[in-house]
Design an enzyme around this catalytic site. Structure first.
Site, mmCIF file in Angstrom:
data_model
loop_
_atom_site.group_PDB
_atom_site.id
_atom_site.type_symbol
_atom_site.label_atom_id
_atom_site.label_comp_id
_atom_site.label_asym_id
_atom_site.label_seq_id
_atom_site.Cartn_x
_atom_site.Cartn_y
_atom_site.Cartn_z
ATOM 1 N N CYS A 51 0.725 -1.276 0.310
ATOM 2 C CA CYS A 51 -0.001 -0.305 -0.056
ATOM 3 C C CYS A 51 0.879 1.237 0.027
ATOM 4 O O CYS A 51 0.502 2.340 -0.543
ATOM 5 C CB CYS A 51 -0.817 0.088 1.235
ATOM 6 S SG CYS A 51 -1.597 -1.497 1.715
ATOM 7 N N TYR A 436 -19.676 18.206 15.595
ATOM 8 C CA TYR A 436 -19.535 19.512 14.694
ATOM 9 C C TYR A 436 -18.946 20.446 15.316
ATOM 10 O O TYR A 436 -19.061 20.749 16.718
ATOM 11 C CB TYR A 436 -21.148 19.661 14.471
ATOM 12 C CG TYR A 436 -21.145 21.296 14.113
ATOM 13 C CD1 TYR A 436 -20.602 21.482 13.166
ATOM 14 C CD2 TYR A 436 -21.728 21.969 15.026
ATOM 15 C CE1 TYR A 436 -20.607 22.994 12.610
ATOM 16 C CE2 TYR A 436 -21.782 23.454 14.620
ATOM 17 C CZ TYR A 436 -21.350 23.987 13.566
ATOM 18 O OH TYR A 436 -21.085 25.125 13.134
HETATM 19 C C1 LIG Z 1 0.331 -0.335 -5.169
HETATM 20 C C2 LIG Z 1 -0.610 -1.257 -4.083
HETATM 21 C C3 LIG Z 1 -1.158 -0.414 -3.232
HETATM 22 C C4 LIG Z 1 -2.078 -0.625 -2.391
HETATM 23 N N1 LIG Z 1 -2.842 0.060 -1.428
HETATM 24 C C5 LIG Z 1 -3.801 -0.466 -0.398
HETATM 25 C C6 LIG Z 1 -4.362 0.364 0.272
HETATM 26 O O1 LIG Z 1 -4.193 1.563 -0.023
HETATM 27 N N2 LIG Z 1 -5.322 -0.152 1.019
HETATM 28 C C7 LIG Z 1 -5.501 -1.541 1.111
HETATM 29 O O2 LIG Z 1 -6.290 -1.927 1.984
HETATM 30 N N3 LIG Z 1 -4.973 -2.118 0.268
HETATM 31 C C8 LIG Z 1 -4.086 -1.698 -0.307
HETATM 32 N N4 LIG Z 1 -3.089 -2.701 -1.506
HETATM 33 C C9 LIG Z 1 -3.641 -4.283 -1.374
HETATM 34 C C10 LIG Z 1 -2.866 -4.873 -0.365
HETATM 35 O O3 LIG Z 1 -1.431 -4.423 -0.422
HETATM 36 C C11 LIG Z 1 -3.003 -6.386 -0.202
HETATM 37 O O4 LIG Z 1 -4.633 -6.473 -0.467
HETATM 38 C C12 LIG Z 1 -2.298 -7.005 0.831
HETATM 39 O O5 LIG Z 1 -1.002 -7.029 0.450
HETATM 40 C C13 LIG Z 1 -2.846 -8.529 0.626
HETATM 41 O O6 LIG Z 1 -2.165 -9.453 1.769
HETATM 42 P P1 LIG Z 1 -1.994 -11.056 1.444
HETATM 43 O O7 LIG Z 1 -1.212 -11.306 2.719
HETATM 44 O O8 LIG Z 1 -3.069 -11.586 1.240
HETATM 45 O O9 LIG Z 1 -1.127 -11.021 0.120
HETATM 46 P P2 LIG Z 1 0.259 -10.528 -0.380
HETATM 47 O O10 LIG Z 1 0.667 -9.242 0.198
HETATM 48 O O11 LIG Z 1 0.164 -10.705 -1.903
HETATM 49 O O12 LIG Z 1 1.271 -11.613 -0.070
HETATM 50 C C14 LIG Z 1 1.440 -12.989 -0.158
HETATM 51 C C15 LIG Z 1 2.735 -13.377 -0.258
HETATM 52 O O13 LIG Z 1 2.848 -14.661 -0.559
HETATM 53 C C16 LIG Z 1 3.893 -15.233 -1.303
HETATM 54 N N5 LIG Z 1 3.608 -16.161 -2.030
HETATM 55 C C17 LIG Z 1 2.738 -16.453 -2.987
HETATM 56 N N6 LIG Z 1 2.624 -17.535 -3.300
HETATM 57 C C18 LIG Z 1 3.749 -18.386 -2.676
HETATM 58 C C19 LIG Z 1 4.169 -19.595 -2.495
HETATM 59 N N7 LIG Z 1 3.735 -20.674 -3.403
HETATM 60 N N8 LIG Z 1 5.485 -19.963 -1.773
HETATM 61 C C20 LIG Z 1 5.721 -19.031 -0.893
HETATM 62 N N9 LIG Z 1 5.435 -17.585 -0.978
HETATM 63 C C21 LIG Z 1 4.199 -17.303 -1.776
HETATM 64 C C22 LIG Z 1 4.116 -13.694 -1.940
HETATM 65 O O14 LIG Z 1 5.472 -13.664 -2.390
HETATM 66 C C23 LIG Z 1 3.569 -12.598 -1.357
HETATM 67 O O15 LIG Z 1 4.632 -11.969 -0.414
HETATM 68 C C24 LIG Z 1 -2.255 -2.148 -2.488
HETATM 69 C C25 LIG Z 1 -1.573 -2.952 -3.082
HETATM 70 C C26 LIG Z 1 -0.647 -2.572 -3.955
HETATM 71 C C27 LIG Z 1 -0.135 -3.303 -5.049
#
Ligand SMILES: Cc1cc2nc3c(=O)[nH]c(=O)nc-3n(C[C@H](O)[C@H](O)[C@H](O)COP(=O)(O)OP(=O)(O)OC[C@H]3O[C@@H](n4cnc5c(N)ncnc54)[C@H](O)[C@@H]3O)c2cc1C
Length: 462
Positions: A51, A436
């Site tokens: 994020c 407010y």
């Molecule tokens: C630019 C950007 C801005 C964002 N801004 C916001 C925001 O302002 N507000 C908000 O609520 N959300 C925001 N998000 C979304 C938020 O970042 C994601 O919803 C959040 O990171 C999800 O977390 P997660 O743990 O589910 O997945 P991820 O953060 O994707 O983590 C999953 C992890 O699993 C690892 N992985 C995957 N498969 C495997 C495997 N087979 N073996 C080992 N490791 C694996 C990956 O490498 C990754 O590190 C943003 C996302 C981006 C890209």
């Protein structure tokens, strides 16, 4: 429990928001003597904030390490056995084990588990077209992606950037590139930016972005990314024409990363995300949980499953999973679809259903849009704000709110998120006892003005 081990083993796949929240919470509840925790992460970082990437690229945050909430060393110090740069390649549910490959050495091994957490996140959509992998074309999903983009920005003399996609990531990246001194063009497939809003509200974002000097190209499908003799990107081609680019940022959405789960036969929903029960346990599984961007969530307003990849949900899922995997009890009830973002000083927020969602679900509804101000009109720096509100026909139940405005507009959506969660009617909302004083709002807060107008429309007195 596996009888050959003295203590239970929890295996976590994915080392970011959902996975490490789950691991940390399980560790809070059970010490290392009772529970061994092994977490696999294929990347270089743990507990990082994707994020924050737009604000790091834009220069508001100067140090990448500030985006890491907890380093691998910090997790290890809390007795979480972290296997960095190690990718899980197969799930053997019957054998209760996972196969993992060291990304650098290619070495493979199996690890058995008593309890498993799948937190593999989402995979960015990459256009399948010539030039999509060219030098100068970047995604912004991981900290490595952010660093690669910064390296390109620093090494590029040209100052033309094209952002493909006008969802919140595209819009935030447009701001980041403007701040870096780029001429920015946003190419968008939809009729207006921010398709999570109704088009009339998206139009306000469009106009504000143009006001910032951003060139907006709507209804445009990218057909090709054109490269120069040096192999670097030089333009983005659409049916509307070509847009010169020294750098291209892709923000065209994500899909749940569920290939492993699918291969293992775990249940997926219509959007490709894992299906769980309220305790975030994968449906039909006794000892497998899943959370974050790889799952579908229950939309409490529509009653339907949706894929809403947001960090705010991922952290909460992780907390619930860790509590359950650690022997406690917790549930995740669902979401109302709240999101907030900004482009420069324009704040954009939404919760609940858009008009097209309400139609799809089968609601008849009334819709109102009001203009108000962030502070009392006479108070310095009062800025305009537009609030759109949807309420169910006859019952007056709140269905959704969208807000576009300047400072103080965005987080007002939280009032509506609470009202939606509580199942309030717009009439009930009109009596909410909100704070407010002239520096904070007009005497009738803009959300209450919208609720009054919606309530009158539901009663048929408008
Ligand atoms: C630019 C950007 C801005 C964002 N801004 C916001 C925001 O302002 N507000 C908000 O609520 N959300 C925001 N998000 C979304 C938020 O970042 C994601 O919803 C959040 O990171 C999800 O977390 P997660 O743990 O589910 O997945 P991820 O953060 O994707 O983590 C999953 C992890 O699993 C690892 N992985 C995957 N498969 C495997 C495997 N087979 N073996 C080992 N490791 C694996 C990956 O490498 C990754 O590190 C943003 C996302 C981006 C890209």
């Amino acid at each position: 429990m596996n009888m050959s081990r003295a203590r239970e083993r929890l295996v976590v796949i994915g080392g970011d928001a959902a996975g490490m929240s789950a691991a940390s919470q399980a560790r809070r509840l059970k010490g290392p003597g009772e529970l061994e925790i092994v977490a696999f992460e294929r990347g270089h970082f743990t507990s990082y904030s994707a994020c924050g990437i737009p604000y790091w690229v834009g220069g508001d945050v100067t140090d990448r390490d500030e985006l890491v909430a907890r380093t691998p060393e910090e997790h290890r110090a809390r007795d979480i056995g972290l296997r960095l740069r190690t990718e899980v390649t197969e799930l053997d549910l019957d054998g209760q084990r996972v196969r993992a490959r060291d990304v650098d050495s290619g070495e493979e091994s199996w690890t058995s588990y008593d309890k498993l957490v799948i937190a593999t996140g989402a995979r960015p959509i990459r256009p399948d077209m010539p030039g999509a992998d060219a030098a100068g074309v970047h995604g912004v999903q991981t900290l490595d992606d952010g660093q690669a983009l910064l390296d390109t920005l620093e090494g590029t003399r040209g100052r033309r950037a094209v952002v493909v996609g006008a969802g919140y990531i595209g819009v935030e990246m447009a701001e980041a590139l403007i701040k870096r001194g780029y001429e920015v063009t946003v190419v968008n497939r939809g009729s207006e930016p921010m398709s999570t809003l109704d088009p009339d509200m998206g139009r306000l974002v469009h106009e504000a972005m143009e006001g910032l000097g951003i060139t907006m190209v709507n209804d445009a499908e990218v057909t090709k990314i054109l490269t120069g003799d040096d192999g670097r990107v030089r333009a983005v081609a659409t049916q509307e024409g070509e847009f010169p680019a020294d750098v291209v940022v892709l923000g065209i959405g994500v899909r749940p990363e569920t290939a492993l789960a699918k291969a293992a036969g775990l249940p997926l929903g219509p959007h490709g995300g894992l299906l769980t029960d309220r305790s975030m346990r994968v449906r039909g599984q006794g000892n497998v949980w899943a959370g974050g961007d790889c799952v579908e969530v229950l939309d409490l307003v529509s009653g339907q499953e949706r894929h809403i990849p947001l960090g705010t949900h991922a952290n909460k899922h992780g907390q619930v999973i860790g509590t359950n995997a650690g022997g406690g009890y917790a549930t995740f009830p669902g979401v109302v679809g709240t999101a907030v973002s900004k482009v420069c000083d324009l704040e954009i927020a939404r919760t609940g259903l858009r008009e097209k969602d309400a139609h799809r679900v089968g609601f008849r509804f009334e819709s109102v849009t009001i203009e108000s101000t962030s502070r009392a009109g006479y108070y310095p720096n009062a800025s305009p704000m537009t609030v759109k509100m949807l309420a169910e026909h006859r019952t007056g139940r709140l269905l959704g709110v969208q807000i576009v405005g300047r400072e103080g507009a965005g987080k007002r959506v939280d009032i509506a998120a609470v009202a939606l969660t509580a199942g309030m009617t717009v009439e009930q909302m009109t009596a909410l006892d909100l704070g407010y004083a002239p520096p904070f709002s007009p005497v009738w807060d803009p959300v209450l003005v919208a609720a009054r107008k919606a309530s009158a429309k539901v009663r048929g007195s408008l």
